[in-house]
Design a protein around this motif. Sequence first.
Motif, PDB file in Angstrom:
ATOM      1  N   PRO A 157    -107.045  31.087   7.764  1.00 17.54           N
ATOM      2  CA  PRO A 157    -106.206  29.943   7.387  1.00 17.54           C
ATOM      3  C   PRO A 157    -105.176  29.578   8.450  1.00 17.54           C
ATOM      4  CG  PRO A 157    -106.511  31.392   5.511  1.00 17.54           C
ATOM      5  CD  PRO A 157    -107.090  32.108   6.697  1.00 17.54           C
ATOM      6  N   GLU A 158    -104.963  28.273   8.586  1.00 18.11           N
ATOM      7  CA  GLU A 158    -104.121  27.732   9.651  1.00 18.11           C
ATOM      8  C   GLU A 158    -102.937  26.970   9.088  1.00 18.11           C
ATOM      9  OE1 GLU A 158    -107.978  27.301  12.622  1.00 18.11           O
ATOM     10  OE2 GLU A 158    -107.240  25.547  11.537  1.00 18.11           O
ATOM     11  N   ILE A 159    -101.976  26.695   9.962  1.00 16.55           N
ATOM     12  CA  ILE A 159    -100.783  25.946   9.596  1.00 16.55           C
ATOM     13  C   ILE A 159    -100.687  24.713  10.481  1.00 16.55           C
ATOM     14  CG2 ILE A 159     -98.265  25.973   9.455  1.00 16.55           C
ATOM     15  CD1 ILE A 159     -98.419  28.997   9.009  1.00 16.55           C
ATOM     16  N   GLN A 181    -108.218   6.922   0.823  1.00 18.23           N
ATOM     17  CA  GLN A 181    -107.179   5.918   0.923  1.00 18.23           C
ATOM     18  C   GLN A 181    -105.833   6.554   1.270  1.00 18.23           C
ATOM     19  OE1 GLN A 181    -107.210   3.660  -2.741  1.00 18.23           O
ATOM     20  NE2 GLN A 181    -108.943   2.407  -2.084  1.00 18.23           N
ATOM     21  N   GLY A 182    -104.918   5.690   1.711  1.00 19.14           N
ATOM     22  CA  GLY A 182    -103.558   6.129   2.005  1.00 19.14           C
ATOM     23  C   GLY A 182    -103.126   5.722   3.392  1.00 19.14           C
ATOM     24  N   CYS A 183    -102.154   4.798   3.481  1.00 18.60           N
ATOM     25  CA  CYS A 183    -101.577   4.492   4.791  1.00 18.60           C
ATOM     26  C   CYS A 183    -100.928   5.734   5.388  1.00 18.60           C
ATOM     27  CB  CYS A 183    -100.528   3.394   4.646  1.00 18.60           C
ATOM     28  SG  CYS A 183    -101.199   1.767   4.284  1.00 18.60           S
ATOM     29  N   LEU A 184    -100.208   6.471   4.560  1.00 21.28           N
ATOM     30  CA  LEU A 184     -99.564   7.722   4.948  1.00 21.28           C
ATOM     31  C   LEU A 184    -100.220   8.803   4.101  1.00 21.28           C
ATOM     32  CD1 LEU A 184     -95.873   6.412   4.843  1.00 21.28           C
ATOM     33  CD2 LEU A 184     -97.513   6.268   6.739  1.00 21.28           C
ATOM     34  N   ALA A 185    -101.171   9.533   4.691  1.00 18.34           N
ATOM     35  CA  ALA A 185    -102.013  10.429   3.894  1.00 18.34           C
ATOM     36  C   ALA A 185    -101.959  11.856   4.421  1.00 18.34           C
ATOM     37  CB  ALA A 185    -103.454   9.935   3.902  1.00 18.34           C
ATOM     38  N   ILE A 186    -101.686  12.776   3.504  1.00 22.40           N
ATOM     39  CA  ILE A 186    -101.775  14.210   3.797  1.00 22.40           C
ATOM     40  C   ILE A 186    -102.732  14.792   2.762  1.00 22.40           C
ATOM     41  CG2 ILE A 186    -100.548  16.377   4.066  1.00 22.40           C
ATOM     42  CD1 ILE A 186     -97.966  14.807   4.425  1.00 22.40           C
ATOM     43  N   ASN A 191    -108.099  25.628   3.373  1.00 20.71           N
ATOM     44  CA  ASN A 191    -107.021  26.622   3.334  1.00 20.71           C
ATOM     45  C   ASN A 191    -105.870  26.307   4.279  1.00 20.71           C
ATOM     46  OD1 ASN A 191    -107.592  28.531   1.279  1.00 20.71           O
ATOM     47  ND2 ASN A 191    -109.200  29.447   2.538  1.00 20.71           N
ATOM     48  N   ASN A 192    -105.749  25.069   4.711  1.00 21.02           N
ATOM     49  CA  ASN A 192    -104.618  24.665   5.540  1.00 21.02           C
ATOM     50  C   ASN A 192    -103.319  24.671   4.740  1.00 21.02           C
ATOM     51  OD1 ASN A 192    -105.953  24.180   7.961  1.00 21.02           O
ATOM     52  ND2 ASN A 192    -106.426  22.062   7.447  1.00 21.02           N
ATOM     53  N   LEU A 193    -102.242  25.108   5.382  1.00 22.68           N
ATOM     54  CA  LEU A 193    -100.889  24.917   4.885  1.00 22.68           C
ATOM     55  C   LEU A 193    -100.234  23.858   5.771  1.00 22.68           C
ATOM     56  CD1 LEU A 193     -98.370  25.599   3.204  1.00 22.68           C
ATOM     57  CD2 LEU A 193     -97.907  27.451   4.837  1.00 22.68           C
ATOM     58  N   ILE A 194     -99.750  22.791   5.153  1.00 23.07           N
ATOM     59  CA  ILE A 194     -99.142  21.683   5.893  1.00 23.07           C
ATOM     60  C   ILE A 194     -97.681  21.614   5.494  1.00 23.07           C
ATOM     61  CG2 ILE A 194     -99.256  19.211   6.367  1.00 23.07           C
ATOM     62  CD1 ILE A 194    -102.199  19.382   5.314  1.00 23.07           C
ATOM     63  N   ARG A 195     -96.786  21.657   6.472  1.00 19.15           N
ATOM     64  CA  ARG A 195     -95.372  21.702   6.131  1.00 19.15           C
ATOM     65  C   ARG A 195     -94.515  21.062   7.227  1.00 19.15           C
ATOM     66  NH1 ARG A 195     -94.812  28.324   6.698  1.00 19.15           N
ATOM     67  NH2 ARG A 195     -94.765  28.396   8.991  1.00 19.15           N
ATOM     68  N   ILE A 231     -98.878  21.976   0.519  1.00 16.57           N
ATOM     69  CA  ILE A 231     -98.173  20.933   1.265  1.00 16.57           C
ATOM     70  C   ILE A 231     -96.707  21.084   0.902  1.00 16.57           C
ATOM     71  CG2 ILE A 231     -97.862  18.458   1.626  1.00 16.57           C
ATOM     72  CD1 ILE A 231    -100.791  18.089   0.735  1.00 16.57           C
ATOM     73  N   GLU A 232     -95.838  21.255   1.899  1.00 16.75           N
ATOM     74  CA  GLU A 232     -94.437  21.570   1.627  1.00 16.75           C
ATOM     75  C   GLU A 232     -93.505  20.805   2.566  1.00 16.75           C
ATOM     76  OE1 GLU A 232     -94.062  25.772   2.195  1.00 16.75           O
ATOM     77  OE2 GLU A 232     -95.448  26.279   0.566  1.00 16.75           O
ATOM     78  N   ASP A 233     -92.386  20.391   2.025  1.00 16.38           N
ATOM     79  CA  ASP A 233     -91.278  19.860   2.826  1.00 16.38           C
ATOM     80  C   ASP A 233     -91.697  18.636   3.638  1.00 16.38           C
ATOM     81  OD1 ASP A 233     -89.563  21.960   1.942  1.00 16.38           O
ATOM     82  OD2 ASP A 233     -90.498  23.295   3.391  1.00 16.38           O
ATOM     83  N   VAL A 234     -91.897  17.555   2.908  1.00 15.80           N
ATOM     84  CA  VAL A 234     -92.284  16.285   3.518  1.00 15.80           C
ATOM     85  C   VAL A 234     -91.188  15.263   3.231  1.00 15.80           C
ATOM     86  CG1 VAL A 234     -94.029  14.470   3.644  1.00 15.80           C
ATOM     87  CG2 VAL A 234     -94.714  16.834   3.167  1.00 15.80           C
TER      88      VAL A 234
END
Length: 307
Positions: A157-159, A181-186, A191-195, A231-234
């Motif tokens: 898993p990656e960050i 869809q989504g102009c601003l999409a996450i 298993n990615n962590l996106i923060r 997904i954290e802290d956006v």
Amino acid sequence: MPERELYVTSGQTLYVLGGAVLMGRIRVENAENVQVLGRGIISHTVKGGIRIANSQNVRVEGVITTQCATGGSDHVTIRNVKSISYYQWGDEMNVFASNNVLLDGVFCRNSDDCTTVYGTRLGFSGGCQNITMQNSTLWADVAHPIFIGIHGDSENPEILEYLNYINIDILDHKEAQLDYQGCLAINAGDNNLIRNVRFENIRIEDFRQGQLVNIRIFYNEKYCTAPGRGIEDVLFKDITHTGSNAELSVIAGYNEERKVKNIRFENLRINGQLISDDMPEKPGWYKTGDMARFFVGEHVEGVKFKK
């Protein structure tokens, strides 16, 4: 005829003179201290116009191209580059498994995603850190203007973190598939962590079809082998949208172990209306997201709308 390719090696500067038209790809691979400069054009017939792979200290400035992808690289600056693509999967400024990438003053009109940040993908391995797009204009004929997170390495898993999108105009977004869809999409997969993601000072015009925001942890079996970890802290700060075609935006986690956390909107304005938790127009029994047409679903914590 085989596609022509021009390799730029360590220490070299390639200058594409204004008025010149290159009929092949520019490739910066396994190189360092490289510059690609000028005001010339890579022909619209050339797919993947510029490729930066496994390289360091690369600067690309001024040229007009079809695509300009970065993979497995560190300290890359792409400035004042214009891209136009029309063919299938014509993503422009993809970033794969790279760190310290700056996209500054670019213009993208593309037949797929305008800019993306992914982990492991297409032979590049690892997460991403310190990716910034600023002072730019995006126009997506299909898919997303900005897209983060679907690809990674489920086994390791990656960050993806410290991603910044600042002072951007989004001219169009047209995507009929609800999953994309989504102009601003996450969209966290594999298993990615996106923060630590920041969207600031972004102006979104009346796009043709799609959503304003899409933040999801999902298991997309077409492209992923696992759901994302989180997904954290956006932060969404000073975002404006004027238009009537936006479909319902979505914020949703996956389960109790894979959540969306701490999503903050500051000075979100939709058709001139400021969306905030204490806005006087909001009935007391409404969620603030109802006023913005944002569906805030299950496994989501800490969504706030502030003035």
